[in-house]
Design a protein around this motif. Sequence first.
Motif, PDB file in Angstrom:
ATOM      1  N   PHE A   1     -14.112   5.542  -5.360  1.00  0.00           N
ATOM      2  CA  PHE A   1     -14.279   7.000  -5.353  1.00  0.00           C
ATOM      3  C   PHE A   1     -13.229   7.683  -4.483  1.00  0.00           C
ATOM      4  O   PHE A   1     -12.672   8.710  -4.857  1.00  0.00           O
ATOM      5  N   LEU A   2     -12.950   7.108  -3.313  1.00  0.00           N
ATOM      6  CA  LEU A   2     -11.939   7.653  -2.405  1.00  0.00           C
ATOM      7  C   LEU A   2     -10.690   6.770  -2.480  1.00  0.00           C
ATOM      8  O   LEU A   2     -10.775   5.615  -2.893  1.00  0.00           O
ATOM      9  N   PRO A   3      -9.538   7.277  -2.061  1.00  0.00           N
ATOM     10  CA  PRO A   3      -8.289   6.511  -2.241  1.00  0.00           C
ATOM     11  C   PRO A   3      -8.108   5.360  -1.226  1.00  0.00           C
ATOM     12  O   PRO A   3      -7.085   5.252  -0.547  1.00  0.00           O
ATOM     13  N   PHE A   4      -9.110   4.472  -1.147  1.00  0.00           N
ATOM     14  CA  PHE A   4      -9.035   3.355  -0.206  1.00  0.00           C
ATOM     15  C   PHE A   4      -8.034   2.284  -0.640  1.00  0.00           C
ATOM     16  O   PHE A   4      -7.596   1.488   0.187  1.00  0.00           O
ATOM     17  N   ASN A   5      -7.679   2.239  -1.930  1.00  0.00           N
ATOM     18  CA  ASN A   5      -6.709   1.231  -2.381  1.00  0.00           C
ATOM     19  C   ASN A   5      -5.369   1.366  -1.670  1.00  0.00           C
ATOM     20  O   ASN A   5      -4.643   0.392  -1.520  1.00  0.00           O
ATOM     21  N   SER A   6      -5.039   2.582  -1.250  1.00  0.00           N
ATOM     22  CA  SER A   6      -3.748   2.818  -0.595  1.00  0.00           C
ATOM     23  C   SER A   6      -3.813   2.587   0.920  1.00  0.00           C
ATOM     24  O   SER A   6      -2.825   2.784   1.616  1.00  0.00           O
ATOM     25  N   VAL A   7      -4.981   2.154   1.409  1.00  0.00           N
ATOM     26  CA  VAL A   7      -5.180   2.003   2.849  1.00  0.00           C
ATOM     27  C   VAL A   7      -5.188   0.527   3.215  1.00  0.00           C
ATOM     28  O   VAL A   7      -5.809  -0.294   2.547  1.00  0.00           O
ATOM     29  N   GLU A   8      -4.513   0.211   4.312  1.00  0.00           N
ATOM     30  CA  GLU A   8      -4.440  -1.178   4.759  1.00  0.00           C
ATOM     31  C   GLU A   8      -5.756  -1.626   5.401  1.00  0.00           C
ATOM     32  O   GLU A   8      -6.389  -0.878   6.140  1.00  0.00           O
ATOM     33  N   LEU A   9      -6.146  -2.837   5.099  1.00  0.00           N
ATOM     34  CA  LEU A   9      -7.318  -3.452   5.707  1.00  0.00           C
ATOM     35  C   LEU A   9      -6.907  -4.030   7.059  1.00  0.00           C
ATOM     36  O   LEU A   9      -5.863  -4.662   7.176  1.00  0.00           O
ATOM     37  N   PHE A  10      -7.706  -3.769   8.099  1.00  0.00           N
ATOM     38  CA  PHE A  10      -7.425  -4.416   9.376  1.00  0.00           C
ATOM     39  C   PHE A  10      -8.717  -5.008   9.925  1.00  0.00           C
ATOM     40  O   PHE A  10      -9.804  -4.668   9.488  1.00  0.00           O
TER      41      PHE A  10
ATOM     42  N   LEU B   1      -9.799   6.209   6.297  1.00  0.00           N
ATOM     43  CA  LEU B   1      -8.891   7.252   5.827  1.00  0.00           C
ATOM     44  C   LEU B   1      -9.414   8.618   6.239  1.00  0.00           C
ATOM     45  O   LEU B   1     -10.600   8.803   6.508  1.00  0.00           O
ATOM     46  N   GLU B   2      -8.486   9.558   6.293  1.00  0.00           N
ATOM     47  CA  GLU B   2      -8.834  10.945   6.609  1.00  0.00           C
ATOM     48  C   GLU B   2      -9.307  11.602   5.315  1.00  0.00           C
ATOM     49  O   GLU B   2      -8.665  11.457   4.268  1.00  0.00           O
ATOM     50  N   TYR B   3     -10.438  12.318   5.395  1.00  0.00           N
ATOM     51  CA  TYR B   3     -11.003  12.947   4.199  1.00  0.00           C
ATOM     52  C   TYR B   3     -11.756  14.203   4.613  1.00  0.00           C
ATOM     53  O   TYR B   3     -12.706  14.141   5.392  1.00  0.00           O
ATOM     54  N   GLU B   4     -11.299  15.345   4.119  1.00  0.00           N
ATOM     55  CA  GLU B   4     -11.948  16.644   4.354  1.00  0.00           C
ATOM     56  C   GLU B   4     -12.279  16.874   5.827  1.00  0.00           C
ATOM     57  O   GLU B   4     -13.387  17.270   6.181  1.00  0.00           O
ATOM     58  N   GLY B   5     -11.314  16.621   6.694  1.00  0.00           N
ATOM     59  CA  GLY B   5     -11.482  16.909   8.120  1.00  0.00           C
ATOM     60  C   GLY B   5     -12.292  15.872   8.880  1.00  0.00           C
ATOM     61  O   GLY B   5     -12.686  16.115  10.025  1.00  0.00           O
ATOM     62  N   THR B   6     -12.565  14.724   8.258  1.00  0.00           N
ATOM     63  CA  THR B   6     -13.302  13.644   8.917  1.00  0.00           C
ATOM     64  C   THR B   6     -12.528  12.334   8.729  1.00  0.00           C
ATOM     65  O   THR B   6     -11.554  12.283   7.983  1.00  0.00           O
ATOM     66  N   THR B   7     -12.992  11.302   9.404  1.00  0.00           N
ATOM     67  CA  THR B   7     -12.484   9.951   9.163  1.00  0.00           C
ATOM     68  C   THR B   7     -13.590   9.179   8.463  1.00  0.00           C
ATOM     69  O   THR B   7     -14.706   9.072   8.978  1.00  0.00           O
ATOM     70  N   VAL B   8     -13.289   8.686   7.262  1.00  0.00           N
ATOM     71  CA  VAL B   8     -14.260   7.904   6.496  1.00  0.00           C
ATOM     72  C   VAL B   8     -13.872   6.438   6.631  1.00  0.00           C
ATOM     73  O   VAL B   8     -12.706   6.067   6.459  1.00  0.00           O
ATOM     74  N   VAL B   9     -14.874   5.619   6.948  1.00  0.00           N
ATOM     75  CA  VAL B   9     -14.637   4.210   7.241  1.00  0.00           C
ATOM     76  C   VAL B   9     -15.513   3.352   6.338  1.00  0.00           C
ATOM     77  O   VAL B   9     -16.703   3.628   6.165  1.00  0.00           O
ATOM     78  N   LEU B  10     -14.916   2.314   5.773  1.00  0.00           N
ATOM     79  CA  LEU B  10     -15.670   1.274   5.079  1.00  0.00           C
ATOM     80  C   LEU B  10     -15.540  -0.007   5.887  1.00  0.00           C
ATOM     81  O   LEU B  10     -14.420  -0.454   6.178  1.00  0.00           O
ATOM     82  N   ASP B  11     -16.680  -0.585   6.275  1.00  0.00           N
ATOM     83  CA  ASP B  11     -16.709  -1.796   7.100  1.00  0.00           C
ATOM     84  C   ASP B  11     -17.398  -2.935   6.370  1.00  0.00           C
ATOM     85  O   ASP B  11     -18.431  -2.739   5.717  1.00  0.00           O
TER      86      ASP B  11
END
Length: 193
Positions: free
Chosen positions: A24-33, A128-138
């Motif tokens: 749903f959100l553009p997490f594919n472009s975000v690096e996993l750490f 990732l940054e989303y609508e003025g927040t930081t959204v995190v998937l753990d």
Amino acid sequence: MSQEIEIEYKNLLMMEEYDQIHSFLPFNSVELFEQTNYYFETADLKLREQGSALRIRKKNNRWTLTLKQPHEDGLLETHDTLTDEEANLWIQNKPMDKPHVSRQLQELGVDLGDLEFLGSLTTRRKELEYEGTTVVLDHSLYYDREDYELEVEAPSQSKGTEVFQKILKECNIPQRKTDNKIKRFYNAKLQSD
């Protein structure tokens, strides 16, 4: 900054729901750490009784000692940076005095010498940054457990609630009462003892 107020919203996820938000959100472009939390408590659970938690986190090869305490707007986090040697001493149950966290522990009536290392929890994280927040998937691993979680970190409660509810609604995910990582860790530890 040695102290900050953390405003965050959490929801445990099924693996399929994790994948759904990932799409749903553009997490594919975000690096996993990966980051590891090392938890500490007294034998008589003084921190837990006061709604507080103490951890060391290794992230990006930096060690940070953090005390989390209840606060009317979220959680008060107090931080100190540790060297590799200091972090290793803490994990070996030889905690060292650090200016900011030690002062807060003293206010809670917790003596450094009473702290014990409990164990660790490792998280594979995307944010990732989303609508003025930081959204995190753990995706977290501890003892024989693993879980998936959505976190929304926000500058205000109203903004956090708005974005958190929007993501859950758009992905058709029910809101679940979600304990923080340290409570989930404690519960798993108690069940494994």
